[in-house]
Design a protein around this motif. Structure first.
Motif, PDB file in Angstrom:
ATOM      1  N   LYS A 168       0.696  -1.339  -0.090  1.00 42.58           N
ATOM      2  CA  LYS A 168      -0.027   0.127   0.024  1.00 42.58           C
ATOM      3  C   LYS A 168       0.889   1.299   0.076  1.00 42.58           C
ATOM      4  CE  LYS A 168      -3.186   1.258   3.098  1.00 42.58           C
ATOM      5  NZ  LYS A 168      -4.621   1.082   3.959  1.00 42.58           N
ATOM      6  N   LYS A 169       1.966   1.166   0.785  1.00 44.30           N
ATOM      7  CA  LYS A 169       2.785   2.559   0.718  1.00 44.30           C
ATOM      8  C   LYS A 169       3.444   2.695  -0.404  1.00 44.30           C
ATOM      9  CE  LYS A 169       4.519   1.524   5.379  1.00 44.30           C
ATOM     10  NZ  LYS A 169       5.646   1.130   6.181  1.00 44.30           N
ATOM     11  N   GLU A 170       3.817   1.843  -1.356  1.00 45.63           N
ATOM     12  CA  GLU A 170       4.408   1.888  -2.568  1.00 45.63           C
ATOM     13  C   GLU A 170       3.304   2.417  -3.688  1.00 45.63           C
ATOM     14  OE1 GLU A 170       6.864  -1.096  -3.988  1.00 45.63           O
ATOM     15  OE2 GLU A 170       7.089  -0.181  -6.186  1.00 45.63           O
ATOM     16  N   ILE A 171       2.105   1.669  -3.493  1.00 50.55           N
ATOM     17  CA  ILE A 171       1.022   2.159  -4.401  1.00 50.55           C
ATOM     18  C   ILE A 171       0.529   3.576  -4.096  1.00 50.55           C
ATOM     19  CG2 ILE A 171      -1.738   2.101  -4.530  1.00 50.55           C
ATOM     20  CD1 ILE A 171      -1.297  -0.863  -3.991  1.00 50.55           C
TER      21      ILE A 171
ATOM     22  N   ALA B  99       3.350   6.070  -5.575  1.00 54.31           N
ATOM     23  CA  ALA B  99       3.041   6.237  -7.185  1.00 54.31           C
ATOM     24  C   ALA B  99       1.930   6.822  -7.357  1.00 54.31           C
ATOM     25  CB  ALA B  99       2.814   4.786  -7.588  1.00 54.31           C
ATOM     26  N   VAL B 100       0.816   6.778  -6.629  1.00 56.42           N
ATOM     27  CA  VAL B 100      -0.399   7.641  -7.072  1.00 56.42           C
ATOM     28  C   VAL B 100      -0.299   9.117  -6.828  1.00 56.42           C
ATOM     29  CG1 VAL B 100      -2.603   8.198  -6.131  1.00 56.42           C
ATOM     30  CG2 VAL B 100      -2.209   5.871  -6.478  1.00 56.42           C
ATOM     31  N   LEU B 101       0.874   9.367  -5.722  1.00 56.05           N
ATOM     32  CA  LEU B 101       1.341  10.799  -5.467  1.00 56.05           C
ATOM     33  C   LEU B 101       2.182  11.402  -6.678  1.00 56.05           C
ATOM     34  CD1 LEU B 101       1.525  10.873  -1.552  1.00 56.05           C
ATOM     35  CD2 LEU B 101       0.188  12.363  -3.007  1.00 56.05           C
ATOM     36  N   GLN B 102       3.029  10.384  -7.176  1.00 56.14           N
ATOM     37  CA  GLN B 102       3.840  10.755  -8.145  1.00 56.14           C
ATOM     38  C   GLN B 102       3.041  11.219  -9.271  1.00 56.14           C
ATOM     39  OE1 GLN B 102       6.980  11.025  -8.504  1.00 56.14           O
ATOM     40  NE2 GLN B 102       7.086  11.318 -10.934  1.00 56.14           N
ATOM     41  N   PHE B 103       1.986  10.300  -9.685  1.00 54.52           N
ATOM     42  CA  PHE B 103       1.077  10.594 -10.743  1.00 54.52           C
ATOM     43  C   PHE B 103       0.420  11.978 -10.589  1.00 54.52           C
ATOM     44  CE2 PHE B 103      -3.386   9.923 -12.803  1.00 54.52           C
ATOM     45  CZ  PHE B 103      -2.945   9.444 -13.932  1.00 54.52           C
ATOM     46  N   ALA B 104      -0.141  12.214  -9.215  1.00 54.85           N
ATOM     47  CA  ALA B 104      -0.880  13.442  -9.113  1.00 54.85           C
ATOM     48  C   ALA B 104       0.416  14.789  -9.192  1.00 54.85           C
ATOM     49  CB  ALA B 104      -1.322  13.481  -7.575  1.00 54.85           C
TER      50      ALA B 104
ATOM     51  N   SER C 247      -3.362  13.780   3.791  1.00 52.93           N
ATOM     52  CA  SER C 247      -3.004  14.678   4.821  1.00 52.93           C
ATOM     53  C   SER C 247      -3.301  14.566   6.578  1.00 52.93           C
ATOM     54  CB  SER C 247      -3.409  16.254   4.568  1.00 52.93           C
ATOM     55  OG  SER C 247      -2.630  16.570   3.526  1.00 52.93           O
ATOM     56  N   MET C 248      -3.657  13.212   6.678  1.00 51.66           N
ATOM     57  CA  MET C 248      -4.000  12.770   8.054  1.00 51.66           C
ATOM     58  C   MET C 248      -2.617  12.464   8.685  1.00 51.66           C
ATOM     59  SD  MET C 248      -7.080  13.800   8.158  1.00 51.66           S
ATOM     60  CE  MET C 248      -7.130  13.564  10.015  1.00 51.66           C
ATOM     61  N   ASP C 249      -2.581  12.199   9.693  1.00 51.46           N
ATOM     62  CA  ASP C 249      -1.347  11.651  10.426  1.00 51.46           C
ATOM     63  C   ASP C 249      -0.378  10.643   9.921  1.00 51.46           C
ATOM     64  OD1 ASP C 249      -1.266  13.934  12.326  1.00 51.46           O
ATOM     65  OD2 ASP C 249      -1.447  12.682  14.110  1.00 51.46           O
ATOM     66  N   SER C 250      -1.164   9.553   9.252  1.00 51.86           N
ATOM     67  CA  SER C 250      -0.418   8.510   8.874  1.00 51.86           C
ATOM     68  C   SER C 250       0.183   9.059   7.431  1.00 51.86           C
ATOM     69  CB  SER C 250      -1.319   7.391   8.876  1.00 51.86           C
ATOM     70  OG  SER C 250      -2.729   7.767   8.132  1.00 51.86           O
ATOM     71  N   GLY C 251      -0.671   9.624   6.750  1.00 48.82           N
ATOM     72  CA  GLY C 251      -0.426   9.953   5.418  1.00 48.82           C
ATOM     73  C   GLY C 251       0.883  11.112   5.389  1.00 48.82           C
ATOM     74  N   ILE C 252       0.796  11.966   6.251  1.00 52.34           N
ATOM     75  CA  ILE C 252       1.929  13.152   6.295  1.00 52.34           C
ATOM     76  C   ILE C 252       3.131  12.500   7.113  1.00 52.34           C
ATOM     77  CG2 ILE C 252       2.709  14.980   7.792  1.00 52.34           C
ATOM     78  CD1 ILE C 252       0.852  15.974   5.774  1.00 52.34           C
ATOM     79  N   GLU C 253       3.124  11.664   7.702  1.00 52.60           N
ATOM     80  CA  GLU C 253       4.180  10.886   8.367  1.00 52.60           C
ATOM     81  C   GLU C 253       5.002  10.091   7.069  1.00 52.60           C
ATOM     82  OE1 GLU C 253       5.463   8.051  11.773  1.00 52.60           O
ATOM     83  OE2 GLU C 253       3.923   9.450  11.830  1.00 52.60           O
ATOM     84  N   LEU C 254       4.259   9.315   6.237  1.00 49.99           N
ATOM     85  CA  LEU C 254       4.903   8.570   5.140  1.00 49.99           C
ATOM     86  C   LEU C 254       5.079   9.291   3.907  1.00 49.99           C
ATOM     87  CD1 LEU C 254       2.532   5.678   5.516  1.00 49.99           C
ATOM     88  CD2 LEU C 254       4.984   5.500   5.957  1.00 49.99           C
ATOM     89  N   PHE C 255       4.214  10.452   3.462  1.00 48.59           N
ATOM     90  CA  PHE C 255       4.223  11.062   2.130  1.00 48.59           C
ATOM     91  C   PHE C 255       4.377  12.712   2.408  1.00 48.59           C
ATOM     92  CE2 PHE C 255       1.391   7.403   2.518  1.00 48.59           C
ATOM     93  CZ  PHE C 255       2.140   6.521   1.723  1.00 48.59           C
ATOM     94  N   GLY C 256       4.734  13.148   3.641  1.00 50.02           N
ATOM     95  CA  GLY C 256       5.052  14.663   3.678  1.00 50.02           C
ATOM     96  C   GLY C 256       5.587  15.202   2.558  1.00 50.02           C
TER      97      GLY C 256
END
Lengths: 192, 192
Positions: free
Chosen positions: A56-59, A62-67, A114-123
Motif C-alpha cells: 500500500k505504501k508503494e501504491i 506512485a499515485v502521488l507521483q502521478f498526481a 494529509s492525515m497523520d499517517s499520510g503526512i508521516e509517510l508522504f509529507g
DNA sequence: GTCTATACTCAGATAGAC
DNA sequence: GTCTATCTGAGTATAGAC
C-alpha cells in the motif's frame, strides 16, 4: 527494453493509477483497503503486489507521483507558458482544475493523504505538489503585472480557497461554493 | 439523579471527549483505532465500550456533538451577542478559532471526518456544525452593515479560508498561512 | 503477469471478575 | 465503572500454480 516473453499487462499503468487514485482520494490512506484498491483497478490483490512490491505504501507513493505529474502538466506548465497570454493561461488552468475535481464533487488526493499517517509517510511528496501549484500561480500573477509579493499572496490564496471549498462542499453536500470559488479566483487576478 | 452506589468515573466526560477528539481530528475515523482512543483517554478499551456501547461510531458521534457545542459556545453565540459591538465579537471569535486550531497546528475534526466513511456515517452532524459556523458569521456581517448577500458570501469565505489554510499548513508543514488567513479575515470585514 | 489459497497481524467488539 | 482476557473478522502480505 522490450521483453516479448512476458505476459501482457492486463491493465495499463495509467488506467491502473487512475483507479487507485480514485479510491485513495475518496477514502484516504487508512480507509482504503487493498480489497478496495484491487477492486478499483480490476486486478487481484496479489497482482497489485506484483506491480507494487512495497504494498500500500508503494501504491500510494506512485499515485502521488502521478498526481504530481498532473499538476506539472495541467497547472504549472500551462501557467508558465510564455507563448500564451497570462489571462488565457489562467482561464485554461482553472478549467483544468474544475475538471480534476469534477466541479467540486471529487476530493483532492493531497488533502485526503494529509492525515497523520499520510503526512508521516508522504509529507515530502505532498509538500512538493503544493509548492509546484503555488509556484505556477505566482508566475502567472507576476506575468499579469502584480509584484512578486502580491503574486505570492494570491497564489497562496488560490490553493487555500480551492482546498477549503472542496472541504466545505463535502461537508455541506453542495458544489455551488466550489464553482463560485473558481469564479472569484478569476476575479482576484483582475487589476483593481 | 445522584447514584452514590455507583463507582466513580475515572475520567470526567469532558476530559474524556477532549482526549478522544484529539485522536479523531489527527488520525481521522479510519485511522483512529480503539487502542489509540483508549490510550488517549486513559481508559481501557472495555471501559470505553461501557461509556459508549455503540463503539467507535458512538464515540465519534459524541465527539462531533461535543465539537458542535464548542462552535455554539465559542463561535455562534459570541457572534450573535447583541450586547457587544460587532467588531469586538469578531475579534473575540477569531481568537477563539486561533486557540481551537493551536495557531494552525491542529486539524479540524469536521475536515478529518469528511472522508467517505465519515461522511456516510456523520454527514448530517458535520453539515450542522458548518452551517452553525456560517450562520454566526453571516449575522456578524449584517451587524457590521453588509447586506445579507454580502454577509453570507463573507461567511462562506471565512469557513473556506480557515479550512483551506489548515489543509495547506498541514501540507507545507508551516503555520504562517493560518495566521495570515486570520488577519485577512479581519480585514475582509472592514468597510471599503 | 495474473490468479487462488493461505498465513499472520491487528482491528473492533464481548465476557466476566473485581 | 473499570479491568484482564478472549473471540471473531478484516486487514496486509505471501506462496505457489498457471
Amino acid at each position: 527494453m522490450y521483453l516479448c516473453a512476458m505476459r501482457p499487462q492486463k491493465v495499463e499503468d495509467k488506467v491502473l493509477l487512475q483507479g487507485l487514485m480514485s479510491v485513495l482520494r475518496s477514502k484516504g490512506y487508512d480507509g482504503a483497503s487493498l480489497n478496495d484498491l484491487a477492486a478499483s483497478s480490476g486486478l487481484q490483490k496479489a497482482s497489485l503486489y506484483h506491480r507494487f512490491p512495497g504494498g500500500k505504501k508503494e501504491i500510494t507513493a506512485a499515485v502521488l507521483q502521478f498526481a504530481n505529474e498532473w499538476v506539472q502538466k495541467h497547472v504549472y506548465t500551462p501557467l508558465t507558458d510564455e507563448t500564451i497570454t497570462p489571462s488565457k493561461r489562467l482561464t485554461q488552468v482553472l478549467a483544468n482544475i474544475d475538471a480534476l475535481y469534477a466541479g467540486g464533487e471529487d476530493a483532492c488526493i493531497l488533502r485526503a493523504l494529509s492525515m497523520d499517517s499520510g503526512i508521516e509517510l508522504f509529507g515530502s511528496q505532498i509538500k512538493e505538489s503544493m509548492q509546484l501549484w503555488i509556484d505556477g500561480f505566482t508566475t502567472v500573477g507576476e506575468a499579469l503585472g502584480f509584484t512578486k509579493k502580491e503574486a505570492q499572496s494570491k497564489a497562496h490564496q488560490v490553493l487555500i480557497s480551492v482546498q477549503g471549498s472542496l472541504v466545505v462542499c463535502k461537508g455541506l453536500n453542495s458544489r455551488v461554493l466550489f464553482e463560485s470559488t473558481l469564479k472569484s479566483i478569476k476575479n482576484m487576478y483582475k487589476k483593481g
